[in-house]
Write a protein that holds these residues in place. Structure first.
Motif, mmCIF file in Angstrom:
data_model
loop_
_atom_site.group_PDB
_atom_site.id
_atom_site.type_symbol
_atom_site.label_atom_id
_atom_site.label_comp_id
_atom_site.label_asym_id
_atom_site.label_seq_id
_atom_site.Cartn_x
_atom_site.Cartn_y
_atom_site.Cartn_z
ATOM 1 N N LEU A 57 0.803 -1.047 0.063
ATOM 2 C CA LEU A 57 0.061 -0.045 0.012
ATOM 3 C C LEU A 57 0.979 1.085 -0.151
ATOM 4 O O LEU A 57 0.425 2.175 -0.471
ATOM 5 C CB LEU A 57 -1.018 0.048 1.348
ATOM 6 C CG LEU A 57 -2.011 -1.291 1.435
ATOM 7 C CD1 LEU A 57 -2.874 -0.820 2.479
ATOM 8 C CD2 LEU A 57 -2.775 -1.265 -0.182
ATOM 9 N N ARG A 60 -0.827 4.532 0.915
ATOM 10 C CA ARG A 60 -1.872 5.054 -0.063
ATOM 11 C C ARG A 60 -3.048 4.575 0.461
ATOM 12 O O ARG A 60 -3.191 3.557 1.219
ATOM 13 C CB ARG A 60 -1.540 4.816 -1.247
ATOM 14 C CG ARG A 60 -0.319 5.373 -1.862
ATOM 15 C CD ARG A 60 -0.083 4.521 -3.299
ATOM 16 N NE ARG A 60 0.302 3.370 -3.221
ATOM 17 C CZ ARG A 60 0.144 2.346 -4.349
ATOM 18 N NH1 ARG A 60 -0.054 3.120 -5.491
ATOM 19 N NH2 ARG A 60 0.412 1.293 -4.293
ATOM 20 N N SER A 61 -4.365 5.397 0.265
ATOM 21 C CA SER A 61 -5.669 5.099 0.644
ATOM 22 C C SER A 61 -6.544 4.994 -0.650
ATOM 23 O O SER A 61 -5.984 5.694 -1.690
ATOM 24 C CB SER A 61 -6.238 6.013 1.706
ATOM 25 O OG SER A 61 -6.342 7.412 1.213
ATOM 26 N N GLY A 62 -7.385 4.342 -0.542
ATOM 27 C CA GLY A 62 -8.524 4.408 -1.772
ATOM 28 C C GLY A 62 -7.948 3.785 -3.051
ATOM 29 O O GLY A 62 -8.038 4.540 -4.090
ATOM 30 N N LEU A 63 -7.226 2.714 -2.930
ATOM 31 C CA LEU A 63 -6.576 2.100 -4.103
ATOM 32 C C LEU A 63 -7.444 1.330 -4.933
ATOM 33 O O LEU A 63 -8.720 0.605 -4.417
ATOM 34 C CB LEU A 63 -5.361 1.337 -3.843
ATOM 35 C CG LEU A 63 -4.503 2.142 -3.004
ATOM 36 C CD1 LEU A 63 -3.099 1.326 -2.866
ATOM 37 C CD2 LEU A 63 -3.947 3.437 -3.670
ATOM 38 N N ARG A 64 -7.488 1.050 -6.176
ATOM 39 C CA ARG A 64 -8.007 -0.032 -7.043
ATOM 40 C C ARG A 64 -7.230 -1.179 -7.093
ATOM 41 O O ARG A 64 -6.014 -1.015 -7.656
ATOM 42 C CB ARG A 64 -8.410 0.306 -8.398
ATOM 43 C CG ARG A 64 -9.232 1.792 -8.451
ATOM 44 C CD ARG A 64 -9.901 2.147 -9.669
ATOM 45 N NE ARG A 64 -10.809 1.148 -10.284
ATOM 46 C CZ ARG A 64 -10.754 0.589 -11.282
ATOM 47 N NH1 ARG A 64 -9.619 0.465 -12.087
ATOM 48 N NH2 ARG A 64 -11.542 -0.332 -11.673
ATOM 49 N N ILE A 65 -7.615 -2.275 -6.462
ATOM 50 C CA ILE A 65 -6.813 -3.271 -6.474
ATOM 51 C C ILE A 65 -7.624 -4.446 -7.181
ATOM 52 O O ILE A 65 -8.569 -4.913 -6.986
ATOM 53 C CB ILE A 65 -6.324 -3.571 -5.030
ATOM 54 C CG1 ILE A 65 -5.802 -2.473 -4.398
ATOM 55 C CG2 ILE A 65 -5.500 -5.004 -4.857
ATOM 56 C CD1 ILE A 65 -5.581 -2.685 -2.639
ATOM 57 N N LEU A 79 -9.107 -5.935 2.487
ATOM 58 C CA LEU A 79 -8.556 -4.873 1.727
ATOM 59 C C LEU A 79 -10.104 -3.806 1.413
ATOM 60 O O LEU A 79 -9.584 -2.559 1.631
ATOM 61 C CB LEU A 79 -7.959 -5.178 0.439
ATOM 62 C CG LEU A 79 -6.724 -5.885 0.768
ATOM 63 C CD1 LEU A 79 -6.162 -6.314 -0.730
ATOM 64 C CD2 LEU A 79 -5.614 -4.844 1.403
ATOM 65 N N HIS A 84 -10.419 0.253 0.185
ATOM 66 C CA HIS A 84 -9.905 0.238 -1.165
ATOM 67 C C HIS A 84 -11.063 -0.537 -2.217
ATOM 68 O O HIS A 84 -12.104 -1.246 -1.616
ATOM 69 C CB HIS A 84 -8.650 -0.685 -1.201
ATOM 70 C CG HIS A 84 -7.608 -0.225 -0.324
ATOM 71 N ND1 HIS A 84 -7.005 0.743 -0.554
ATOM 72 C CD2 HIS A 84 -7.233 -0.916 0.711
ATOM 73 C CE1 HIS A 84 -6.055 1.139 0.354
ATOM 74 N NE2 HIS A 84 -6.259 0.091 1.186
ATOM 75 N N SER A 85 -11.073 -0.300 -3.272
ATOM 76 C CA SER A 85 -11.731 -0.877 -4.188
ATOM 77 C C SER A 85 -11.262 -2.071 -4.864
ATOM 78 O O SER A 85 -10.340 -1.941 -5.308
ATOM 79 C CB SER A 85 -12.196 0.194 -5.322
ATOM 80 O OG SER A 85 -12.772 1.425 -4.854
ATOM 81 N N ILE A 86 -12.089 -3.032 -4.773
ATOM 82 C CA ILE A 86 -11.625 -4.241 -5.195
ATOM 83 C C ILE A 86 -12.398 -4.860 -6.437
ATOM 84 O O ILE A 86 -13.378 -4.792 -6.803
ATOM 85 C CB ILE A 86 -11.784 -5.509 -4.057
ATOM 86 C CG1 ILE A 86 -11.105 -4.708 -2.734
ATOM 87 C CG2 ILE A 86 -11.202 -6.742 -4.599
ATOM 88 C CD1 ILE A 86 -9.839 -4.487 -2.782
ATOM 89 N N ASP A 132 -4.039 0.375 -9.350
ATOM 90 C CA ASP A 132 -2.907 0.745 -8.446
ATOM 91 C C ASP A 132 -2.326 -0.302 -8.086
ATOM 92 O O ASP A 132 -0.917 0.103 -7.634
ATOM 93 C CB ASP A 132 -3.425 1.497 -7.333
ATOM 94 C CG ASP A 132 -4.583 2.976 -7.551
ATOM 95 O OD1 ASP A 132 -3.865 3.611 -8.552
ATOM 96 O OD2 ASP A 132 -5.588 2.937 -7.368
#
Length: 225
Positions: A57, A60-65, A79, A84-86, A132
């Motif tokens: 990470l 970082r916050s609010g990642l698209r994983i 996650l 985070h967006s998955i 991300d």
């Protein structure tokens, strides 16, 4: 590294050669899920992801994983709970439905052009666009060896974390043996590659497969311009 006494060839390389032309069909994978023999699922999440979560990470916050061949990996919920967006993709509808049921999540099924069905919950983002990061806890070792370049070329991301598997004896697979040399061949032209840790995940199940050790090798791959 163990050596084969007769041929003087590392036993782990023999395993890779035995698998080189191995191809599993979609129907065979679906059968594995139907019979409970997919053998990849971890009930309590992956300990290496938990250990190196901060490395992935990087604050970082609010990642698209992205989770390729996600199965019903509980790490997706872990996650998502962190904000985070998955996006998870798998061939098995059963695995996806079991994931939502196991995690107590409601979902809806939506038609997507070119895709049989999209199962989405409130924490799923759009399936198009860049990511991300990627957590691969079994995709690269699950796809047929001949399809590895296609998997790698399909990724458009900034950071890629992969848990790969090595073993010592001839074994039909999957999982398929992916040596460090192939990781470098697949990703080396456009990634910085760092080996984070090798850990033994050997169990009685692996002994029944005829293996004498089972290592998970965790890499972090950072895409560079």
């Amino acid at each position: 590294m163990e050596m084969d006494g007769a041929a003087g060839v590392p036993a782990e390389l023999q395993g890779g050669r035995a698998q080189a032309d191995r191809v599993l069909t979609a129907q065979e994978w679906l059968h594995k899920w139907e019979t409970g023999t997919a053998a990849f699922h971890k009930e309590h999440g992956h300990p290496l992801l938990e250990k190196y979560l901060d490395v992935l990470l990087s604050g970082r916050s609010g990642l698209r994983i992205f989770f390729p061949l996600c199965g019903k990996a509980v790490d997706m919920k872990r996650l998502a709970d962190l904000g985070h967006s998955i996006v998870g993709v798998d061939i098995s509808e059963q695995a996806l439905k079991e994931f939502f049921a196991d995690q107590g999540l409601s979902y809806c099924e939506e038609p997507v052009p070119g895709i049989a069905g999209l199962f989405s919950s409130s924490f799923y983002s759009e399936i198009v666009g860049k990511f991300d990061g990627v957590w691969d806890r079994g995709a690269l070792v699950a796809v047929n060896p001949c399809d590895r370049p296609r998997l790698v070329n399909s990724l458009s991301i900034q950071k890629f974390v992969s848990s790969l598997i090595s073993f010592t004896v001839s074994f039909p697979g999957p999982p398929f043996y992916v040596p460090e040399s192939e990781v470098k061949s697949l990703f080396g032209n456009h990634c910085e590659i760092k080996l984070l840790e090798k850990v033994s995940d050997f169990s009685e199940r692996h002994r029944r497969w005829g293996l004498d050790y089972f290592l998970e090798v965790l890499y972090i791959l950072k895409f560079v311009a």
